[in-house]
Enzyme design. Structure first.
Site, PDB file in Angstrom:
ATOM      1  N   LYS A 170       0.844  -1.194   0.000  1.00  0.00           N
ATOM      2  CA  LYS A 170       0.000   0.000   0.000  1.00  0.00           C
ATOM      3  C   LYS A 170       0.882   1.248   0.000  1.00  0.00           C
ATOM      4  CE  LYS A 170      -1.632   2.951   2.808  1.00  0.00           C
ATOM      5  NZ  LYS A 170      -1.747   4.120   1.932  1.00  0.00           N
ATOM      6  N   GLY A 223       7.204   5.874   7.623  1.00  0.00           N
ATOM      7  CA  GLY A 223       6.247   6.982   7.705  1.00  0.00           C
ATOM      8  C   GLY A 223       6.420   7.708   9.016  1.00  0.00           C
ATOM      9  N   SER A 224       5.317   8.232   9.521  1.00  0.00           N
ATOM     10  CA  SER A 224       5.402   9.064  10.718  1.00  0.00           C
ATOM     11  C   SER A 224       5.482   8.206  11.980  1.00  0.00           C
ATOM     12  CB  SER A 224       4.180   9.977  10.791  1.00  0.00           C
ATOM     13  OG  SER A 224       3.024   9.177  10.972  1.00  0.00           O
ATOM     14  N   GLY A 228       3.580   4.812  12.938  1.00  0.00           N
ATOM     15  CA  GLY A 228       4.479   3.723  13.335  1.00  0.00           C
ATOM     16  C   GLY A 228       4.020   3.073  14.628  1.00  0.00           C
ATOM     17  N   GLU A 245      10.443   2.474  10.086  1.00  0.00           N
ATOM     18  CA  GLU A 245      11.319   3.634   9.903  1.00  0.00           C
ATOM     19  C   GLU A 245      10.457   4.876  10.088  1.00  0.00           C
ATOM     20  OE1 GLU A 245      14.456   3.722   9.629  1.00  0.00           O
ATOM     21  OE2 GLU A 245      14.857   1.614   9.164  1.00  0.00           O
ATOM     22  N   CYS A 279      13.794  11.789   5.127  1.00  0.00           N
ATOM     23  CA  CYS A 279      13.885  11.532   6.567  1.00  0.00           C
ATOM     24  C   CYS A 279      15.322  11.682   7.050  1.00  0.00           C
ATOM     25  CB  CYS A 279      13.290  10.187   6.952  1.00  0.00           C
ATOM     26  SG  CYS A 279      13.699   8.874   5.841  1.00  0.00           S
ATOM     27  N   GLN A 326       1.219  19.758   3.551  1.00  0.00           N
ATOM     28  CA  GLN A 326       2.620  19.810   3.960  1.00  0.00           C
ATOM     29  C   GLN A 326       3.123  21.254   3.983  1.00  0.00           C
ATOM     30  OE1 GLN A 326       4.607  17.134   5.035  1.00  0.00           O
ATOM     31  NE2 GLN A 326       5.947  18.829   5.624  1.00  0.00           N
ATOM     32  N   GLU A 378      10.009  17.082  13.687  1.00  0.00           N
ATOM     33  CA  GLU A 378      10.381  16.951  12.277  1.00  0.00           C
ATOM     34  C   GLU A 378       9.451  17.810  11.424  1.00  0.00           C
ATOM     35  OE1 GLU A 378       9.800  13.023  10.575  1.00  0.00           O
ATOM     36  OE2 GLU A 378      11.692  13.230   9.469  1.00  0.00           O
TER      37      GLU A 378
END
Ligand code: ADP
Length: 476
Positions: A170, A223-224, A228, A245, A279, A326, A378
């Site tokens: 996905k 992802g975030s 996660g 990650e 990242c 974003q 971040e």
């Protein structure tokens, strides 16, 4: 409308979402079918059914399929690179480079399929032999972010298939195109029905359906941190493997003895290329007293010359932010940094261009302190902050004082400090006189602390996640 791929069959659904170019919102790339919970569960069932046969295929079969995919992606790198830049917004040369890297990853794992080895040991019991072998895990759920639309899918799909797993993939909602290209290449390469399945849709529906389905044996996610955690909770609940990650707040330490040009190049490249949407981007520039002012001046001068614009225009160096959400997030962080006492030294403004895109001028905020929001969270945009440090020791402490630990860089001409930093920086990847972003595909990728969870991605270390170990004892 582009379909889903379930059990080897392309399947259009009733609803589709347009894929919009962030450099030009009037440019619709294509419309992509959306899956629901039913389609996701069908894809998982297909992968579970296909596993037994695929996991027993000859490594030559897996090698050949992955090689064909590598060759197709490489031979179409300009066209695919353009699609990537159109859907994600990184500039064309970066889009082509990322596509090339995806081809290299498939090629690497085509070779790895032929190198899956085990061990044979003498038992502590006389005459008994012990074999240690590696076996695939089963159905691997792959959930990816938007910032590397072809490389991240490639570095999860290629090892999953190489080691004999089946896949339900996905991609992020914003970048369906590159995954579709991989799916098409895999189909053409002869991947059997059900071995690779592609579903599109919102994380909260399609991603969540993957998390909720007990037939998924392992999940690899990028992802975030918030998502996660959800992935982790579901993996604990279902007792399955996970690899997460979740980003970084990567420091670049610049010492007094650094070569100024090298340091500025590292900072500009690491912080702003790919619109800072990596990242591994350098977001905290930690600079010692003696070079601080010269470094900031030189960065600002360099930044003023950067060409921000349409990702496909040949002079553009920095493409658009990926979408309006974003862009709002980037602007919000710039505002917070300003309010908390940071000095907006360069950029910070939205640029209007000939096309309607999300263009933000690279932004440098100076006079920040380590605990300001801009140095804790971040941003994921072309925004970097500068922290002044008295000396190396303080710079190291500041760089380590963070919950993330993905990548960390140092610019210095001193072997003593470079060696000390390599040993004492608490990140998973260390860069000396190099940008914090930009990694090789044949060596491990991953971080420490809250950046990563589970075993490393990429290179020969990927085998840890995508296989499980079996120990067999044989009596004479
Ligand atoms: P980003 O900030 O990079 O968009 P996200 O963590 O939101 O990070 O998204 C990364 C991936 O996780 C995307 O493919 C997204 O659709 C997916 N995702 C988001 N929410 C969920 C969820 N609840 N369950 C599973 N996947 C999700």
């Amino acid at each position: 409308m582009k379909p889903l791929l379930i059990n080897g069959i392309w399947k259009e659904t009733a609803s589709g979402i347009p894929n919009i170019n962030p450099s030009d919102t009037t440019d619709t790339i294509d419309v992509y079918s959306q899956a629901g919970v039913n389609e996701t569960n069908q894809a998982i069932l297909a992968a579970a059914t296909a596993f037994s046969e695929w996991s027993h295929t000859s490594p030559q079969v897996r090698h050949d399929i992955l090689s064909r995919v590598a060759r197709e992606i490489f031979s179409r790198k300009e066209e695919i690179g353009e699609l990537l830049s159109r859907e994600e917004g990184k500039i064309l040369s970066e889009g082509i480079a990322e596509t090339t890297r995806a081809a290299q990853i498939f090629s690497f794992f085509a070779g790895e399929a032929l190198r899956i080895s085990g061990e044979k040991l003498a038992s502590i019991r006389p005459g008994v032999e012990v074999d240690i072998t590696r076996e695939p895990v089963g159905v691997v759920g792959i959930i990816t972010p938007w910032n590397f639309p072809i490389a991240i899918p490639a570095w999860k799909i290629a090892p999953a298939l190489c080691y004999g797993n089946t896949v339900v993939m996905k991609p992020a909602e914003l970048v369906p195109g590159c995954s579709w290209v991989i799916a098409e290449a895999l189909q053409r390469a002869g991947v059997p029905a059900g071995v690779f399945n592609l579903v599109y849709g919102p994380g909260s529906i399609v991603g969540q359906a993957m998390l909720d389905n007990p037939s998924v044996d392992a999940i690899t996610f990028t992802g975030s941190q918030a998502t996660g955690k959800r992935v982790a909770e579901s993996c604990v609940k279902h007792m399955r493997k996970m690899q997460l990650e979740m980003g970084g707040k990567n420091p670049l330490v610049v010492l007094d003895d650094a070569d100024l040009d090298v340091a500025v190049d590292c900072a500009i490249n690491g912080a702003f290329y790919s619109t800072g949407q990596r990242c591994t981007a350098s977001s905290r520039l930690i600079v010692t007293e003696g070079i601080h002012d010269r470094f900031v001046e030189a960065c600002v001068e360099h930044m003023n010359g950067l060409n921000v614009g349409h990702a496909l225009h040949k002079d553009t160096q920095i493409g658009p932010v990926v979408d309006e959400v974003q862009l709002d997030q980037d602007m919000r962080y710039i505002d917070i940094a300003h309010k908390e006492g940071g000095n907006l030294r360069s950029g910070g403004d939205v640029i209007s261009a000939a096309t309607s895109g999300f263009f933000l001028r690279p932004t440098l905020i100076t006079d920040t302190t380590p605990m300001m929001t801009i140095n804790r969270e971040e941003v994921f945009g072309p925004v970097a902050s500068v922290i002044r440090a008295r000396n190396y020791e303080e710079a190291l402490d500041v760089s380590n004082d963070h919950e993330f630990g993905l990548s960390a860089g140092i610019c210095t001409q001193s072997l003593k400090y470079a060696s000390h930093f390599k040993r004492n920086s608490q990140a998973g990847m260390i860069m000396v006189n190099l940008p914090t972003a930009g990694v090789d595909y044949h060596v491990p990728f991953g971080g420490t602390k809250k950046s990563s969870y589970g075993s490393r991605e990429q290179g020969s270390y990927a085998i840890e996640f995508f296989t499980q170990v079996k120990t067999s004892y044989t009596a004479p």
